[in-house]
Design a protein around this motif. Sequence first.
Motif, mmCIF file in Angstrom:
data_model
loop_
_atom_site.group_PDB
_atom_site.id
_atom_site.type_symbol
_atom_site.label_atom_id
_atom_site.label_comp_id
_atom_site.label_asym_id
_atom_site.label_seq_id
_atom_site.Cartn_x
_atom_site.Cartn_y
_atom_site.Cartn_z
ATOM 1 N N THR A 167 0.831 -1.209 0.000
ATOM 2 C CA THR A 167 0.000 0.000 0.000
ATOM 3 C C THR A 167 0.864 1.256 0.000
ATOM 4 O O THR A 167 0.575 2.228 -0.716
ATOM 5 N N ALA A 168 1.928 1.249 0.792
ATOM 6 C CA ALA A 168 2.834 2.400 0.827
ATOM 7 C C ALA A 168 3.497 2.613 -0.535
ATOM 8 O O ALA A 168 3.671 3.752 -0.988
ATOM 9 N N ALA A 169 3.872 1.513 -1.198
ATOM 10 C CA ALA A 169 4.486 1.629 -2.515
ATOM 11 C C ALA A 169 3.496 2.184 -3.532
ATOM 12 O O ALA A 169 3.850 2.994 -4.392
ATOM 13 N N ARG A 170 2.244 1.765 -3.457
ATOM 14 C CA ARG A 170 1.222 2.290 -4.359
ATOM 15 C C ARG A 170 0.995 3.777 -4.114
ATOM 16 O O ARG A 170 0.786 4.552 -5.051
ATOM 17 N N ARG A 171 1.018 4.189 -2.839
ATOM 18 C CA ARG A 171 0.868 5.598 -2.524
ATOM 19 C C ARG A 171 2.013 6.412 -3.123
ATOM 20 O O ARG A 171 1.799 7.503 -3.674
ATOM 21 N N ALA A 172 3.233 5.883 -3.018
ATOM 22 C CA ALA A 172 4.384 6.593 -3.590
ATOM 23 C C ALA A 172 4.267 6.689 -5.108
ATOM 24 O O ALA A 172 4.625 7.708 -5.708
ATOM 25 N N THR A 173 3.759 5.636 -5.741
ATOM 26 C CA THR A 173 3.559 5.668 -7.184
ATOM 27 C C THR A 173 2.505 6.698 -7.559
ATOM 28 O O THR A 173 2.649 7.432 -8.547
ATOM 29 N N LEU A 174 1.432 6.774 -6.772
ATOM 30 C CA LEU A 174 0.404 7.780 -7.006
ATOM 31 C C LEU A 174 0.982 9.192 -6.877
ATOM 32 O O LEU A 174 0.702 10.063 -7.708
ATOM 33 N N ASP A 175 1.794 9.411 -5.838
ATOM 34 C CA ASP A 175 2.403 10.727 -5.644
ATOM 35 C C ASP A 175 3.299 11.091 -6.827
ATOM 36 O O ASP A 175 3.355 12.253 -7.260
ATOM 37 N N TYR A 176 4.025 10.083 -7.331
ATOM 38 C CA TYR A 176 4.889 10.322 -8.502
ATOM 39 C C TYR A 176 4.049 10.773 -9.695
ATOM 40 O O TYR A 176 4.364 11.760 -10.366
ATOM 41 N N LEU A 177 2.956 10.059 -9.953
ATOM 42 C CA LEU A 177 2.118 10.383 -11.102
ATOM 43 C C LEU A 177 1.459 11.751 -10.927
ATOM 44 O O LEU A 177 1.385 12.542 -11.874
ATOM 45 N N ARG A 178 1.009 12.046 -9.724
ATOM 46 C CA ARG A 178 0.407 13.359 -9.466
ATOM 47 C C ARG A 178 1.430 14.472 -9.701
ATOM 48 O O ARG A 178 1.102 15.533 -10.243
ATOM 49 N N GLY A 179 2.682 14.232 -9.287
ATOM 50 C CA GLY A 179 3.720 15.219 -9.519
ATOM 51 C C GLY A 179 3.970 15.452 -10.997
ATOM 52 O O GLY A 179 4.237 16.575 -11.428
ATOM 53 N N ARG A 180 3.871 14.372 -11.790
ATOM 54 C CA ARG A 180 4.058 14.511 -13.234
ATOM 55 C C ARG A 180 2.891 15.264 -13.878
ATOM 56 O O ARG A 180 3.090 16.050 -14.805
ATOM 57 N N LEU A 181 1.681 15.032 -13.358
ATOM 58 C CA LEU A 181 0.504 15.638 -13.964
ATOM 59 C C LEU A 181 0.343 17.109 -13.603
ATOM 60 O O LEU A 181 -0.035 17.921 -14.457
ATOM 61 N N ASN A 182 0.600 17.448 -12.343
ATOM 62 C CA ASN A 182 0.406 18.843 -11.951
ATOM 63 C C ASN A 182 1.706 19.649 -11.902
ATOM 64 O O ASN A 182 1.722 20.796 -11.478
ATOM 65 N N ARG A 183 2.822 18.975 -12.299
ATOM 66 C CA ARG A 183 4.124 19.643 -12.426
ATOM 67 C C ARG A 183 4.581 20.260 -11.105
ATOM 68 O O ARG A 183 5.180 21.328 -11.062
ATOM 69 N N THR A 184 4.281 19.581 -10.008
ATOM 70 C CA THR A 184 4.751 20.018 -8.694
ATOM 71 C C THR A 184 5.510 18.870 -8.047
ATOM 72 O O THR A 184 5.322 17.707 -8.386
ATOM 73 N N GLY A 185 6.353 19.204 -7.081
ATOM 74 C CA GLY A 185 7.091 18.169 -6.374
ATOM 75 C C GLY A 185 8.237 17.623 -7.209
ATOM 76 O O GLY A 185 8.483 18.022 -8.352
ATOM 77 N N LEU A 186 8.956 16.673 -6.635
ATOM 78 C CA LEU A 186 10.103 16.057 -7.297
ATOM 79 C C LEU A 186 9.667 14.738 -7.896
ATOM 80 O O LEU A 186 9.467 13.756 -7.184
ATOM 81 N N SER A 187 9.475 14.696 -9.188
ATOM 82 C CA SER A 187 9.063 13.455 -9.842
ATOM 83 C C SER A 187 10.204 12.803 -10.606
ATOM 84 O O SER A 187 10.073 11.684 -11.075
#
Length: 273
Positions: free
Chosen positions: A91-111
Amino acid sequence: MLTISEFGRRAGLSQKALRLYDVSGLLAPARVDPANGYRIYDEEQLERARRISVLRQLDMPLSTIADVLAGSDEEALIRLDRWWAAEEATTAARRATLDYLRGRLNRTGLSGLSPRPVLTREVPATKIATIRAETNQPMLVGVIVSGTDEIASYLRAAGATLTGGSWVIYHDPITPEADGTVEVCVPFEGLVDPAGPIAIRVEPAHHEAYCTITMDECSYPRIMLAYDLVFDWVRNQALAAGAPREVYQPDCQLLPRDAPAVDIAQPFLARRP
């Protein structure tokens, strides 16, 4: 003795589920009436049936339920905790993957992955206990966590000394769509016999190229950027490469998320001088 309908009502299981558990060998009736084929259950089977019902509420696969309930309550508790730790890690790994994708989509954070060097080292021959498993990418983290825990628990019970962290060797590509073979490895000292899925072997001495990443950078597909760094370095050096691996520091999951925790490594054959 209870009919299947009465037994199902008291156990919290449908007749369809009870028939499935009978066919799978998970919960056979006490007897089957030879005249009409009706399944008859013993009241003493209620506790096992209720445990199965609860485990199914956790979405535990039938094969895992069979393993959990195969031994004593003490053994069941160990297997249950091991499975749940794997589920939480997944579950933690899936959350990290989601955060990565969100960072790519909204161009925020370190992706992406910040620049870092690829280093080399010599690894001595090492005695290891291993478990091989077939898995795909969504199930990978759980397989690594449960396999590492199973090996470490066995080694400690056998009186061995764990000598470092652990690593997983990728003998095949692991993708979301296809299974491949991974080998979970734990180094140790002492005399230990193989048992069940646990094999004992010596990892040969070798050279390897590696780069270090944090736990945050371990999320898929971000981790693949680190593999690209190492693969490109080995290829540019025109070196023959072995199976890639992830080398984990001891208790890396307890380190701060931005602390160095995992080496992405690839063995290679050193060029002759």
